[in-house]
Design a protein around this motif. Structure first.
Motif, mmCIF file in Angstrom:
data_model
loop_
_atom_site.group_PDB
_atom_site.id
_atom_site.type_symbol
_atom_site.label_atom_id
_atom_site.label_comp_id
_atom_site.label_asym_id
_atom_site.label_seq_id
_atom_site.Cartn_x
_atom_site.Cartn_y
_atom_site.Cartn_z
ATOM 1 N N UNK A 67 0.798 -1.217 0.000
ATOM 2 C CA UNK A 67 0.000 0.000 0.000
ATOM 3 C C UNK A 67 0.842 1.284 0.000
ATOM 4 N N UNK A 76 2.206 2.004 -3.400
ATOM 5 C CA UNK A 76 1.137 2.452 -4.299
ATOM 6 C C UNK A 76 0.777 3.899 -3.992
ATOM 7 N N UNK A 100 0.443 -3.241 -9.410
ATOM 8 C CA UNK A 100 -0.736 -2.641 -8.777
ATOM 9 C C UNK A 100 -2.032 -2.994 -9.513
ATOM 10 N N UNK A 151 -8.373 -1.589 -3.851
ATOM 11 C CA UNK A 151 -6.930 -1.750 -3.713
ATOM 12 C C UNK A 151 -6.622 -2.355 -2.353
ATOM 13 N N UNK A 207 -3.535 -3.835 -0.167
ATOM 14 C CA UNK A 207 -2.067 -3.805 -0.148
ATOM 15 C C UNK A 207 -1.518 -3.249 -1.449
ATOM 16 N N UNK A 208 -2.187 -2.274 -1.992
ATOM 17 C CA UNK A 208 -1.698 -1.625 -3.200
ATOM 18 C C UNK A 208 -2.071 -2.325 -4.495
ATOM 19 N N UNK A 209 -2.693 -3.490 -4.409
ATOM 20 C CA UNK A 209 -3.040 -4.239 -5.619
ATOM 21 C C UNK A 209 -4.545 -4.167 -5.862
ATOM 22 N N UNK A 210 -4.932 -3.819 -7.072
ATOM 23 C CA UNK A 210 -6.363 -3.714 -7.360
ATOM 24 C C UNK A 210 -6.971 -5.089 -7.599
ATOM 25 N N UNK A 260 -0.313 -16.585 -9.777
ATOM 26 C CA UNK A 260 -1.228 -15.520 -10.169
ATOM 27 C C UNK A 260 -2.471 -16.153 -10.759
ATOM 28 N N UNK A 281 -5.960 -8.886 -15.440
ATOM 29 C CA UNK A 281 -4.673 -9.409 -14.990
ATOM 30 C C UNK A 281 -3.790 -9.737 -16.196
#
Ligand code: FES
Lengths: 372, 351
Positions: free
Chosen positions: A35, A38, A98, B78, B80-83, B328, B334
């Motif tokens: 996070x 990002x 991200x 989002x 942990x920064x991942x969408x 993944x 993705x």
């Protein structure tokens, strides 16, 4: 090729061990990405956009000198941010993890006349894979300069200080031409090649848009401040170009950086690849602001080892990487910007002349290190 | 010149000014929920429902087209920064005055998104939205007699319907491990108290799983009722069989959450869907090589994971990163680096 190989003291086992240690550094950063990172890139992007908007707004009144100065300075910084910390790094895929389609190497376009996809090919793919390999990595003097003793001298090289200066001023056009491999393709066959034509067309389109924005529409919107705004955008582009050219010269041209022969990379192992990146790159030391304005390319060595790690992590990675350099008794080429720029320029001048004694390098720091 | 033509000219001019970006990239900074923007929403409040479920109040952007009771919406959050994208049923009535909508999320074990939403989502956060969709909805003509058969978070789409429509005769059979696990329990009991609803709770921790044959006792007239069922696959499979065994399959409407679980393994069948080729791949060969060997035109560059010249959409299945071992799974949007990814089970690469 090099008179004395500064890595000669390493055994094959040591080199593979070095590779594993570097892999571990990489894995650690990847596991810790999250996070905060990002939030960092989003903040930088938002700041860049606001700065550009405000600067262009101020420039609408640029017939008033303080507004000209302020707007030009702001726009220069905004353009540098766009190209360096944002564009270069996003296009490396550093932020692809991200999964935000708006901040992604496949969708990003930058404030530069070279279209993203062409630059990605020549930079990410060719330069980063074949770093400093003579004949394979065109970044070594960008095909127009001689920056290593082992490159053949030609009378044309006498003019290279001048070429280099002109290239610095119009760097983005230089890069676009370079990505197009313009020199190679200007012959009859190249010009007819449909693939080249398509790419040239894309560059033309990009140039048109960029020029229209900076030199036509924005000045027109400024009305009575047409000319000062035109001058301001020209200056901002000039500043950005000279700045990025300087930073990029510091990455691989300063004394102490090694180049490699084509056959030396045949069957290269992962450890050897890492070692080549370590010996082929140079850093710039300085403050946080300095690292930011170079897009963290001041951490060129770390960037070449791990081109896809988020740029905001290079500083912490550098500490560990430097420790490995010490452990394996290798030279970590670094120095403040003026020193590195001077060193690179000196090389450009020196190598514009033929080698003093054929085949023997003038002493550089790598040799001194080994001798010590 | 008409005003639309004028506006489109002005917009073109604006695009020239903002090149290489778009005007929306700048407008998003100040007004992400405006009309014409990519659809987003803002979380305005998070209300806990049970220990592991919470309701999120969302203000959707201006482009939101509204929903029908029982539908779901896909949201991109989002974590942990991942969408990450997931679908959740809308639990708000369709005529909420303030224009907000709600989704109710139950945290599932190891669920990245659900746990994040239930436990750490903060008001003020922007999320990505799709338009609502799904056909688990009431017919235009309100049925006279309704049965809702739900379990766990399967109650969420049904709650959207209950809040939206006044029924004359509605029965609900709901299963949850314990009384305190029943989402919306107070509201359900209030409705039951007002005689708007006949409610039967089945507490599976003490009563055991609902045996579908018990329905005769719980709801004697179930065959006459238009039924909506939502819950785990086991319950729905049993219901479907039961309804068709009794010759009334058309009375039953079901909604399945998490339709397929991705099986991961070592290697698997790789489909290149754009080319229409399918080949077997082992767990060690990069998909780039697999594709090229099969004669599929694969983009590539460095072939060692550094240039990102080989990124390709992963449509279904899972792949393993050959450098880190990381898996993944396919999700919309993705992309994978085919030069350093190998099949981890059957997968579909869009090439
Ligand atoms: S080909 Fe370069 S990252 Fe895959």
């Amino acid at each position: 090729m090099t008179a004395i190989d500064p890595t000669a003291h390493l055994t094959a086992t040591q080199i593979e061990e070095l590779g594993r240690e570097l892999d571990a550094i990489r894995d650690e950063v990847i596991a810790g990405r999250g996070e905060k990172d990002a939030a960092y890139i989003r903040k930088v992007i938002a700041a860049q956009r606001k700065l550009e908007l405000v600067s262009r707004g101020v420039l609408l009144f640029s017939s008033f000198p303080p507004a000209w100065l302020l707007g030009t300075a702001g726009l220069s910084v905004a353009k540098i941010m766009d190209n360096m910390e944002i564009g270069h790094n996003v296009l490396h895929g550093q932020w692809d993890w991200m999964r935000d389609p708006k901040i992604h190497s496949t969708t990003w376009e930058w404030d530069h006349v070279s279209p993203s996809d062409q630059w990605k090919h020549s930079h990410n793919e060719l330069h980063h894979t074949y770093t400093n390999v003579i004949g394979k990595d065109n970044d070594l003097g960008y095909g127009i300069m001689r920056v290593d003793e082992d490159q053949k001298w030609h009378p044309l090289h006498l003019g290279q200080p001048l070429w280099n200066f002109i290239n610095a001023c119009f760097f983005e056009y230089g890069i676009a031409a370079y990505d197009l491999e313009l020199g190679k393709n200007l012959n009859k066959r190249g010009r007819k090649n449909p693939e080249f034509r398509a790419r040239a067309k894309a560059v033309g389109r990009k140039i048109r848009k960029q020029v229209l924005k900076d030199y036509v529409i924005h000045p027109l919107l400024s009305g009575p401040s047409f000319l000062p705004t035109l001058g301001a955008t020209f200056t901002a582009n000039l500043v950005r170009n000279i700045w990025s050219h300087s930073v990029i010269m510091c990455g691989h041209f300063p004394e102490g950086v090694q180049v490699f022969e084509r056959r030396s990379i045949k069957g290269e192992t992962r450890g050897q690849w890492y070692l080549r990146q370590m010996m082929g790159s140079a850093n710039i030391s300085g403050s946080k602001a300095m690292h930011f304005m170079t897009g963290n390319l001041s951490h060129q060595i770390e960037h070449h080892l791990f081109p896809d790690l988020p740029s905001n992590r290079y500083a912490e990675v550098a500490v560990k990487v430097r420790a490995l350099f010490e452990k394996y008794e290798l030279e970590y080429v670094t120095g403040p910007l003026p020193k590195q720029v001077f060193s690179a320029w000196r090389k450009v001048f020196r190598l514009s002349l033929p080698n003093k004694k054929p085949g023997v390098r003038t002493p550089d720091r790598a040799r001194e290190l080994v001798a010590a | 010149m008409t005003s639309t033509a004028l506006r489109s000219r002005a917009w073109k001019l604006l695009e020239m000014v903002t090149t290489p970006l778009l005007p929306s990239d700048y407008l998003d900074l100040v007004s992400p929920l405006r009309a014409g923007a990519d659809l987003r929403g803002r979380i305005e409040a998070v209300h806990p429902e049970t220990d592991d479920a919470a309701t999120l109040v969302i203000r959707p952007g201006r482009g939101w087209r509204g929903h029908t009771a029982g539908q779901y919406v896909r949201i991109g959050v989002d974590v942990d920064g991942v969408r990450l994208w997931r679908a959740y049923s809308l639990t708000s009535p369709t005529d909420r005055r303030d224009g907000r909508v709600t989704i109710t999320v139950k945290a599932i074990p190891d669920g990245k998104v659900s746990n994040h939403l239930v436990r750490s989502a903060r008001p003020g956060t922007l999320i990505q939205l799709d338009q609502p969709t799904g056909d688990f909805v009431l017919p235009r003509a309100k049925p006279a007699k309704v049965l809702y058969l739900t379990a766990g978070s399967g109650i969420t789409p049904v709650m959207g319907m209950l809040r939206d429509t006044e029924f004359d005769d509605v029965v609900m059979v709901h299963c949850a491990p314990r009384p305190q696990d029943v989402i919306f329990r107070d509201e359900l009991h209030a409705r039951a108290g007002d005689e708007k609803l006949r409610l039967t709770e089945v507490h599976t921790d003490t009563d055991g799983m609902l045996d579908i044959a018990r329905l005769d006792a719980l709801v004697p007239d179930w065959t006459e009722r238009e039924t909506w069922a939502c819950g785990p696959a086991g319950l729905l499979d049993a219901a479907e069989k039961h309804w068709s065994d009794h010759g009334v399959p058309e009375r039953l409407h079901t909604e399945r959450f998490r339709p397929s679980v991705v099986v991961t393994g070592d290697g698997g069948e790789v489909t290149f869907s754009a080319t229409g080729k399918t080949v077997d791949a082992d767990g060690a060969t990069p998909l780039l090589d697999v594709g090229e060997e099969a004669g599929v035109l694969m983009p590539s560059g460095c072939r060692m994971g550094i240039c990102f010249g080989c990124v390709t959409p992963l449509k279904t299945g899972a792949v393993r990163d050959l450098r880190t071992g990381e898996i993944t799974e396919a999700e919309p949007g993705v992309l994978i680096q085919t030069c350093v990814s190998a099949a981890a089970g059957p997968c579909d690469i869009e090439r």
